[in-house]
Design a protein around this motif. Structure first.
Motif, mmCIF file in Angstrom:
data_model
loop_
_atom_site.group_PDB
_atom_site.id
_atom_site.type_symbol
_atom_site.label_atom_id
_atom_site.label_comp_id
_atom_site.label_asym_id
_atom_site.label_seq_id
_atom_site.Cartn_x
_atom_site.Cartn_y
_atom_site.Cartn_z
ATOM 1 N N CYS A 139 0.836 -1.209 0.000
ATOM 2 C CA CYS A 139 0.000 0.000 0.000
ATOM 3 C C CYS A 139 0.868 1.256 0.000
ATOM 4 C CB CYS A 139 -0.924 -0.019 1.213
ATOM 5 S SG CYS A 139 -2.111 1.340 1.271
ATOM 6 N N GLN A 140 1.884 1.282 0.849
ATOM 7 C CA GLN A 140 2.766 2.444 0.918
ATOM 8 C C GLN A 140 3.475 2.682 -0.411
ATOM 9 O OE1 GLN A 140 5.106 1.097 4.251
ATOM 10 N NE2 GLN A 140 4.084 2.478 5.687
ATOM 11 N N GLN A 141 3.888 1.604 -1.073
ATOM 12 C CA GLN A 141 4.660 1.752 -2.306
ATOM 13 C C GLN A 141 3.798 2.178 -3.493
ATOM 14 O OE1 GLN A 141 7.365 -1.435 -3.244
ATOM 15 N NE2 GLN A 141 8.103 -1.621 -1.147
ATOM 16 N N ARG B 102 0.759 3.754 -3.220
ATOM 17 C CA ARG B 102 -0.123 4.893 -2.953
ATOM 18 C C ARG B 102 0.350 6.167 -3.650
ATOM 19 N NH1 ARG B 102 -4.754 5.339 -3.330
ATOM 20 N NH2 ARG B 102 -5.788 4.564 -1.476
ATOM 21 N N GLU B 103 1.649 6.291 -3.858
ATOM 22 C CA GLU B 103 2.163 7.482 -4.541
ATOM 23 C C GLU B 103 1.789 7.485 -6.021
ATOM 24 O OE1 GLU B 103 6.310 7.919 -3.988
ATOM 25 O OE2 GLU B 103 6.231 7.882 -1.796
ATOM 26 N N HIS B 104 1.415 6.320 -6.545
ATOM 27 C CA HIS B 104 1.188 6.196 -7.980
ATOM 28 C C HIS B 104 -0.260 5.897 -8.347
ATOM 29 C CE1 HIS B 104 5.546 6.145 -8.179
ATOM 30 N NE2 HIS B 104 5.552 5.138 -7.338
ATOM 31 N N SER C 49 -4.447 6.466 -7.126
ATOM 32 C CA SER C 49 -5.330 7.233 -6.245
ATOM 33 C C SER C 49 -6.613 6.487 -5.939
ATOM 34 C CB SER C 49 -5.668 8.586 -6.883
ATOM 35 O OG SER C 49 -6.319 8.404 -8.135
ATOM 36 N N GLY D 27 -2.212 4.566 3.764
ATOM 37 C CA GLY D 27 -2.959 4.975 2.584
ATOM 38 C C GLY D 27 -4.213 4.188 2.308
#
Length: 224
Positions: free
Chosen positions: A64-66, A68-70, A72, A94
Motif C-alpha cells: 500500500c505504501q509503495q 499509494r504514490e502512484h 489514487s 494509505g
C-alpha cells in the motif's frame, strides 16, 4: 460502458478465487497472489484494490505504501487483524477501508460499490465553483473572496470542501470529524467547532455573508 476494474491481492488462492467468481459478472477482475505480483498488477490502473495485509515477502502495508504514490483509487484491506493500532497504521499507509475476515460477500460488494460511487463523485466534481463573490478552486485548494486570497489551513480547506461540495446537506460534528480527520485523528468532534469558528472569522473579514450555517442541535451546512 466499460466495466470498472478491481485488483484482488491475497496469498490464499481460495479467497482470491471466491471473490473473483462472485464479482466477475459485474467487474473486470485482476488477481495477484503476493506483494511482488501486486506491485506489477497495480500498473494496470485498477479502479479499486482489495489487499490482504498478512502476506509473505512483501506484506499488504508495504504494498500500500509503495503504490499509494502512484495510484489514487480506493484501497480496501482484507485482514483477520482488527486492533485499533493496526487500523491506524493501515490508514496512515494509505488505506481507505478495512474488511475483516471472514466476511460476507454481499457486504463486501456493498462496500466496494460505495467506494466506487464516492470515487466517481470525487472525479466528477468541478475543479472550480462560484458562490457569489466567493471562488473555490478545488484542484489548487485555494479560496478567493472579493478577489482576495483567503488563507486556510489544510483541515479548514478540507471542511470547506466537504460542505461546499454538498450544498444544503447537514453534517453533524462527528461526521465532519470522521470524514476530514479519519481514524488517525488525535482530537475530538469539538475540534470541528474550533475550525469552523476560524473559517467564519477569516471569511467575515471580506464578506458579511455567512457561508456555513449552524443547524442547531444537528450540525452545519453550506448555504453558498
Amino acid at each position: 460502458m466499460m466495466k470498472q476494474k478491481i485488483l484482488i491481492v491475497d496469498d490464499e488462492r481460495g479467497i482470491v478465487d471466491m471473490i473473483k467468481s462472485y464479482f466477475e459478472p459485474q467487474y473486470d477482475i485482476l488477481t495477484a497472489y503476493g506483494g511482488r505480483e501486486a506491485l506489477q498488477k497495480a500498473a494496470g490502473q485498477p479502479d479499486l484494490i482489495l489487499l490482504d495485509i498478512n502476506m509473505p515477502e512483501i506484506d499488504g502495508l508495504t504494498v500500500c505504501q509503495q503504490i499509494r504514490e502512484h495510484v489514487s483509487c480506493p484501497i480496501l484491506f482484507l485482514t483477520a487483524r482488527m486492533e485499533s493500532a493496526d487500523k491506524i497504521i493501515g490508514f496512515q499507509a494509505g488505506a481507505d477501508d478495512y474488511i475483516v475476515k471472514p466476511f460476507d460477500l454481499d457486504e463486501l460488494g456493498a462496500r466496494i460499490a460505495a467506494h466506487l460511487r464516492r470515487e466517481q463523485r470525487r472525479q466528477g466534481n468541478p475543479a472550480v465553483r462560484f458562490f457569489g463573490e466567493l471562488t473555490i478552486d478545488y484542484s489548487a485548494r485555494t479560496i478567493r473572496l472579493n478577489n482576495e486570497a483567503v488563507a486556510l489551513s489544510r483541515r479548514e480547506f478540507d471542511i470547506v470542501e466537504l460542505l461546499s461540495l454538498n450544498t444544503g446537506q447537514v453534517f453533524d460534528r462527528e461526521r465532519i470529524y470522521e470524514l476530514v480527520w479519519g481514524l488517525d485523528g488525535a482530537g475530538s468532534s469539538d475540534t470541528v467547532m474550533e475550525h469552523i469558528r476560524k473559517i467564519r472569522a477569516k471569511l467575515s473579514c471580506s464578506s458579511l455573508h455567512n457561508y456555513i450555517e449552524t443547524v442547531w442541535g444537528v450540525g452545519y451546512k453550506w448555504i453558498g
